[in-house]
Scaffold this active site. Structure first.
Site, PDB file in Angstrom:
ATOM      1  N   ASP A 114       0.790  -1.236   0.000  1.00 54.58           N
ATOM      2  CA  ASP A 114       0.000   0.000   0.000  1.00 54.58           C
ATOM      3  C   ASP A 114       0.820   1.283   0.000  1.00 54.58           C
ATOM      4  O   ASP A 114       0.253   2.375   0.116  1.00 54.58           O
ATOM      5  CB  ASP A 114      -0.959   0.001   1.202  1.00 54.58           C
ATOM      6  CG  ASP A 114      -2.118  -0.956   0.991  1.00 54.58           C
ATOM      7  OD1 ASP A 114      -2.632  -1.009  -0.138  1.00 54.58           O
ATOM      8  OD2 ASP A 114      -2.494  -1.669   1.936  1.00 54.58           O
ATOM      9  N   ASP A 179      -6.760  -4.168  -5.931  1.00 51.53           N
ATOM     10  CA  ASP A 179      -6.405  -2.827  -5.434  1.00 51.53           C
ATOM     11  C   ASP A 179      -4.974  -2.424  -5.816  1.00 51.53           C
ATOM     12  O   ASP A 179      -4.648  -1.244  -5.937  1.00 51.53           O
ATOM     13  CB  ASP A 179      -6.490  -2.765  -3.900  1.00 51.53           C
ATOM     14  CG  ASP A 179      -7.609  -3.588  -3.291  1.00 51.53           C
ATOM     15  OD1 ASP A 179      -8.025  -4.580  -3.906  1.00 51.53           O
ATOM     16  OD2 ASP A 179      -8.043  -3.255  -2.184  1.00 51.53           O
TER      17      ASP A 179
END
Ligand code: GLY
Length: 414
Positions: A114, A179
């Site tokens: 992330d 994602d």
């Protein structure tokens, strides 16, 4: 249920008071940005030191913030940069810096994927708007950190280190989630900033591998794909945050639409543009998309042929499926960009405007001083975990503001 009552009450109130809805009516980007300034000024005052980052509210409506140990800390500074981009006032630049600078140490983060969200939404916007060289160096180091998670054998970047499926039967040692497409922007940036093609090659390889393995023939997406780290073979396709292994988690589909549109921006390869269009068409033509354009949290939740993953034992499937305004905001922003790459497009542009107007209506936009000082209501974070259901979420606000900015620019160009 709460949302049902909210929507019913709003419809009822609109019938009685058709004009007076909230301060942001009628739809105007100036009013909406000024509303965002009001909310975030309060948010910033409530958090004088930038050591925990606004994320959502709890069941009592109290602010929930995260330390530098999650995936969402880049979004609040990102929102502030977006406001600064709109008003160019020094006070907002200072506020954005106050929330950006403490993230510096995350440039060395290699324990999950992330870092793209964390650093590109914060430092990426900081560099874009200030051209401060130090921020560029931090972004390049962040890209190097992300590259440590790429493997030539699988042809993709590992999202999480280890993950176990809900029933404990599948142990995933190389899980990649849809994602992850969003992190590629950081890598393309690093290639442009350094002239080193290596970053972009990794990004494009990841996009190719994901294109091959993450989608069904109807262009719906799997949330999670697990690879054999030695052979690169796909071992598992399923979900973590969605309803079922064979369902389409709305935010996952949104990441896919946004991700491939952005990959086309850098590569100009037609197959990525086509994939972005197909993923968007799955969304826009879906019979389960509510008329207001804001999806349920999963396109297939509670439907025949989709059996809830074992999470449902712990957290029963709700009778009325909650919406996910965060998925809508991401898709909305992506559709503005997608439209800009197509000659004479009306379909994607009009769909984006429709979503933006719905999100800007009293049904989804908070009243000033409410909603924990976030902008959007009715988002779903992780329903299978029973976490963050029908709440504001900072990343919904980020992509909403980006969409508003893109809309404003599109009008200026016409
Ligand atoms: N990557 C986290 C999410 O979309 O929930």
């Amino acid at each position: 249920m709460r949302q049902f009552f909210t929507i019913s009450s709003i419809i009822f109130l609109q019938l009685i008071f058709p004009v007076k809805c909230n301060s942001t009516n009628p739809f105007s980007t100036a009013n909406l940005f000024s509303f965002a300034e009001t909310q975030y000024k309060s948010q910033n005052e409530l958090l004088p030191i930038a050591d925990t980052y606004p994320r959502t509210v709890n069941i009592k409506g109290e602010l929930v913030s995260t330390k530098l140990d999650n995936w969402t800390e880049g979004f609040f500074p990102g929102c502030l940069w977006c406001i600064y981009d709109n008003n160019k006032q020094d006070a907002w630049k200072e506020m954005a810096l106050k929330w950006t600078l403490p993230l510096e140490k995350l440039q060395f983060l290699t324990s999950h994927h992330d870092i793209g969200f964390l650093m590109y939404c914060s430092y990426g916007n900081a560099y874009r708007l200030t051209k401060e060289e130090k921020y560029k160096d931090i972004l390049i180091q962040s890209a190097k950190s992300l590259c440590t998670r790429f493997s030539e054998k699988t042809g993709c970047i590992k999202s999480w280190n280890y993950y176990q499926s809900w029933d404990g039967k599948n142990k995933l040692y190389y899980p990649v989630i849809i994602d992850n497409m969003m992190n590629l922007e950081l890598l393309y940036f690093a290639s442009e900033a350094t002239g080193d093609k290596h970053f972009a090659e990794i990004a494009t390889k990841h996009a190719e591998t994901t294109a091959k393995n993450h989608f069904r023939p109807d262009y719906s997406s799997y949330h999670v794909v697990n690879y054999d780290p030695e052979t690169g073979q796909v071992l598992f396709r399923g979900t973590s945050q969605g309803f079922a292994d064979n369902s389409t988690w709305s935010r996952g589909q949104a990441w896919g639409i946004y991700g491939y549109t952005m990959v086309y921006r850098f590569t100009k390869r037609k197959e990525f543009l086509e994939l972005a269009k197909n993923l968007a068409d799955y969304w826009l033509n879906n019979k389960n998309l509510p008329a207001d354009g804001i999806p349920y949290w999963d396109f297939n939740a509670g439907q025949k042929g989709f059996v809830a993953a074992p999470w449902a034992v712990k957290h029963p499937v709700p009778a009325i499926q909650p919406r996910d305004a965060s998925a809508a905001a991401i898709t909305c922003s992506a559709l503005f960009e997608l439209s800009s790459y197509l000659k004479n497009d009306k379909k994607y542009y009009n769909a984006a405007v429709k979503i933006l107007k719905t999100l800007s209506s009293p049904a989804y936009l908070a009243e000033p001083g409410t909603n924990g000082n976030f902008l959007l209501k009715h988002c779903t974070g992780n329903l299978p975990l029973g976490s963050e259901v029908d709440v504001p979420l900072i990343y919904a606000d980020y992509y909403y503001l980006e969409a508003l900015h893109r809309y404003k620019n599109s009008k200026a160009q016409k």
